[in-house]
Design a protein around this motif. Sequence first.
Motif, PDB file in Angstrom:
ATOM      1  N   ALA A 230       0.829  -1.203   0.000  1.00 31.92           N
ATOM      2  CA  ALA A 230       0.000   0.000   0.000  1.00 31.92           C
ATOM      3  C   ALA A 230       0.863   1.254   0.000  1.00 31.92           C
ATOM      4  N   VAL A 231       1.940   1.228   0.770  1.00 28.37           N
ATOM      5  CA  VAL A 231       2.828   2.392   0.854  1.00 28.37           C
ATOM      6  C   VAL A 231       3.419   2.717  -0.509  1.00 28.37           C
ATOM      7  N   LEU A 232       3.916   1.690  -1.221  1.00 24.38           N
ATOM      8  CA  LEU A 232       4.543   1.963  -2.519  1.00 24.38           C
ATOM      9  C   LEU A 232       3.500   2.373  -3.566  1.00 24.38           C
ATOM     10  N   LEU A 233       2.332   1.750  -3.528  1.00 21.24           N
ATOM     11  CA  LEU A 233       1.298   2.145  -4.488  1.00 21.24           C
ATOM     12  C   LEU A 233       0.897   3.605  -4.250  1.00 21.24           C
ATOM     13  N   ALA A 234       0.754   3.978  -2.976  1.00 21.98           N
ATOM     14  CA  ALA A 234       0.411   5.368  -2.666  1.00 21.98           C
ATOM     15  C   ALA A 234       1.496   6.318  -3.153  1.00 21.98           C
ATOM     16  N   SER A 235       2.754   5.884  -3.022  1.00 21.43           N
ATOM     17  CA  SER A 235       3.852   6.753  -3.465  1.00 21.43           C
ATOM     18  C   SER A 235       3.816   6.920  -4.977  1.00 21.43           C
ATOM     19  N   GLY A 236       3.287   5.926  -5.692  1.00 21.82           N
ATOM     20  CA  GLY A 236       3.132   6.064  -7.138  1.00 21.82           C
ATOM     21  C   GLY A 236       2.109   7.134  -7.479  1.00 21.82           C
ATOM     22  N   VAL A 237       1.062   7.207  -6.647  1.00 16.11           N
ATOM     23  CA  VAL A 237       0.050   8.245  -6.840  1.00 16.11           C
ATOM     24  C   VAL A 237       0.627   9.627  -6.545  1.00 16.11           C
ATOM     25  N   THR A 238       1.353   9.740  -5.431  1.00 16.02           N
ATOM     26  CA  THR A 238       1.863  11.063  -5.046  1.00 16.02           C
ATOM     27  C   THR A 238       2.913  11.570  -6.020  1.00 16.02           C
ATOM     28  N   ILE A 239       3.691  10.659  -6.612  1.00 19.35           N
ATOM     29  CA  ILE A 239       4.705  11.149  -7.549  1.00 19.35           C
ATOM     30  C   ILE A 239       4.045  11.615  -8.849  1.00 19.35           C
ATOM     31  N   THR A 240       2.918  10.987  -9.208  1.00 20.70           N
ATOM     32  CA  THR A 240       2.174  11.459 -10.382  1.00 20.70           C
ATOM     33  C   THR A 240       1.567  12.826 -10.090  1.00 20.70           C
ATOM     34  N   TRP A 241       1.087  12.994  -8.865  1.00 18.28           N
ATOM     35  CA  TRP A 241       0.584  14.300  -8.426  1.00 18.28           C
ATOM     36  C   TRP A 241       1.691  15.361  -8.558  1.00 18.28           C
ATOM     37  N   ALA A 242       2.884  14.982  -8.105  1.00 24.09           N
ATOM     38  CA  ALA A 242       4.014  15.921  -8.171  1.00 24.09           C
ATOM     39  C   ALA A 242       4.300  16.306  -9.624  1.00 24.09           C
ATOM     40  N   HIS A 243       4.270  15.324 -10.513  1.00 25.48           N
ATOM     41  CA  HIS A 243       4.578  15.605 -11.911  1.00 25.48           C
ATOM     42  C   HIS A 243       3.569  16.569 -12.518  1.00 25.48           C
ATOM     43  N   HIS A 244       2.290  16.297 -12.254  1.00 20.88           N
ATOM     44  CA  HIS A 244       1.270  17.188 -12.809  1.00 20.88           C
ATOM     45  C   HIS A 244       1.375  18.581 -12.224  1.00 20.88           C
ATOM     46  N   SER A 245       1.664  18.669 -10.933  1.00 21.05           N
ATOM     47  CA  SER A 245       1.844  19.994 -10.322  1.00 21.05           C
ATOM     48  C   SER A 245       2.984  20.733 -11.002  1.00 21.05           C
ATOM     49  N   LEU A 246       4.062  20.011 -11.279  1.00 19.21           N
ATOM     50  CA  LEU A 246       5.222  20.635 -11.927  1.00 19.21           C
ATOM     51  C   LEU A 246       4.852  21.142 -13.308  1.00 19.21           C
ATOM     52  N   MET A 247       4.108  20.317 -14.057  1.00 15.34           N
ATOM     53  CA  MET A 247       3.747  20.721 -15.415  1.00 15.34           C
ATOM     54  C   MET A 247       2.794  21.909 -15.404  1.00 15.34           C
ATOM     55  N   GLU A 248       2.021  22.051 -14.316  1.00 19.59           N
ATOM     56  CA  GLU A 248       1.076  23.164 -14.231  1.00 19.59           C
ATOM     57  C   GLU A 248       1.661  24.387 -13.551  1.00 19.59           C
ATOM     58  N   GLY A 249       2.920  24.304 -13.155  1.00 18.18           N
ATOM     59  CA  GLY A 249       3.549  25.455 -12.530  1.00 18.18           C
ATOM     60  C   GLY A 249       3.151  25.667 -11.079  1.00 18.18           C
ATOM     61  N   ASP A 250       2.582  24.647 -10.453  1.00 21.64           N
ATOM     62  CA  ASP A 250       2.135  24.777  -9.063  1.00 21.64           C
ATOM     63  C   ASP A 250       3.284  24.364  -8.150  1.00 21.64           C
ATOM     64  N   ARG A 251       4.124  25.331  -7.802  1.00 25.65           N
ATOM     65  CA  ARG A 251       5.375  25.034  -7.107  1.00 25.65           C
ATOM     66  C   ARG A 251       5.157  24.377  -5.750  1.00 25.65           C
ATOM     67  N   MET A 252       4.245  24.954  -4.949  1.00 20.32           N
ATOM     68  CA  MET A 252       4.047  24.433  -3.596  1.00 20.32           C
ATOM     69  C   MET A 252       3.531  23.006  -3.608  1.00 20.32           C
ATOM     70  N   SER A 253       2.538  22.733  -4.485  1.00 18.48           N
ATOM     71  CA  SER A 253       1.984  21.374  -4.542  1.00 18.48           C
ATOM     72  C   SER A 253       3.040  20.382  -4.962  1.00 18.48           C
ATOM     73  N   MET A 254       3.881  20.802  -5.901  1.00 22.16           N
ATOM     74  CA  MET A 254       4.924  19.896  -6.374  1.00 22.16           C
ATOM     75  C   MET A 254       5.854  19.547  -5.217  1.00 22.16           C
ATOM     76  N   LEU A 255       6.272  20.560  -4.450  1.00 21.36           N
ATOM     77  CA  LEU A 255       7.177  20.292  -3.334  1.00 21.36           C
ATOM     78  C   LEU A 255       6.509  19.408  -2.288  1.00 21.36           C
ATOM     79  N   GLN A 256       5.238  19.693  -1.991  1.00 17.64           N
ATOM     80  CA  GLN A 256       4.514  18.904  -0.991  1.00 17.64           C
ATOM     81  C   GLN A 256       4.413  17.446  -1.422  1.00 17.64           C
ATOM     82  N   SER A 257       3.914  17.227  -2.635  1.00 15.42           N
ATOM     83  CA  SER A 257       3.662  15.843  -3.075  1.00 15.42           C
ATOM     84  C   SER A 257       4.974  15.083  -3.242  1.00 15.42           C
ATOM     85  N   LEU A 258       6.026  15.756  -3.688  1.00 19.05           N
ATOM     86  CA  LEU A 258       7.320  15.077  -3.814  1.00 19.05           C
ATOM     87  C   LEU A 258       7.847  14.707  -2.434  1.00 19.05           C
TER      88      LEU A 258
END
Lengths: 261, 113
Positions: free
Chosen positions: A135-163
Amino acid sequence: MTHQTHPYHMVNPSPWPLTGAFSALLMTSGLAMWFHFNSTILLSLGMLTNLLTMYQWWRDIVREGTFQGHHTFTVQKGLRYGMILFIISEIFFFAGFFWAFYHSSLAPTPELGGCWPPTGIIPLNPLEVPLLNTAVLLASGVTITWAHHSLMEGDRMSMLQSLLITIMLGIYFTLLQASEYLETPFTISDGVYGSTFFMATGFHGLHVIIGSTFLTICFFRQLNFHFTSSHHFGFEAAAWYWHFVDVVWLFLYVSIYWWGS
Amino acid sequence: MYYKFSGFTQRLVGAWASDAYSPQGLKPVVSTKAPPIIFATPTKLTFESTYDYAGKNKVPELQKFFQKSDGVPVHLKRGLPDQMLYRTTMALTVGGTIYCLIALYMASQPKNK
């Protein structure tokens, strides 16, 4: 004034391939010295020079790409090919350990009692910590995808949080797995069960640590504004590697923890 | 019933209204201009309007610094700290290799029983 009329990167002469090669020599002969003569000086020297090489080599790549602008689209394509080929080579590396596991477990020898798990081995309950790890690793797969999308959208804080959450999940996995290692009723020398279990899960754990380190470096690069919303291959490479580590765990869980119990 | 031309079967095939209202071949032109690079300032509104990004963006000045055409290779471009680290690494590597060759030579000598 000279300037290149092609999109490739002609790298400055660099000493790091040489120091890297020699550090490999020191590490391997250091292992032999440790095994046979109880001396760790060569191994330590090898690991130190290896770390120094890696730090300076990758520091130079950041300088060349982020600060000197050498990473054109063509260069980036080459880097992508390189990372993909490297991950494929790692897949083959793990394939060897899975082969060894299935070779021994599909046809258990009479010495093991003709059964798998072998007689006397108490396997870990797959529905306890190993399931949490999944469960931990699967969740980390979700959060890293969140980080990527935040980065592509220019959302700096979300990217740092999710990463950061991704990295913390990786560390959590490592700590859980370490505690499991201390709790196992079997050791690496407990026949072929112990060997295949600890070689496969051990190398996987090492790759989790490598992946978490890569992600941490990406975190600090993002803090320092190295990534842009359209050019962030270092992060993508780390994400690919992280997903690879996740998939290897899923295979480990299903094969060794679940089917193998 | 709406129809569209299937490029695959080279025939008219049934389609939804959406295909009729934005016919194939007449889709809005995708902008060839690259999207603006979002460097430091976020596009989303945050709950705090003034935000400390833990230091300002030093990349532009670092870019100017590392692009100085002084002929220095990238691994020494920063000057003294780079040199010290390079020399330490080289010294440890070369010294270690010599030690390794001696150790291997000694290890290959037969033990005199």
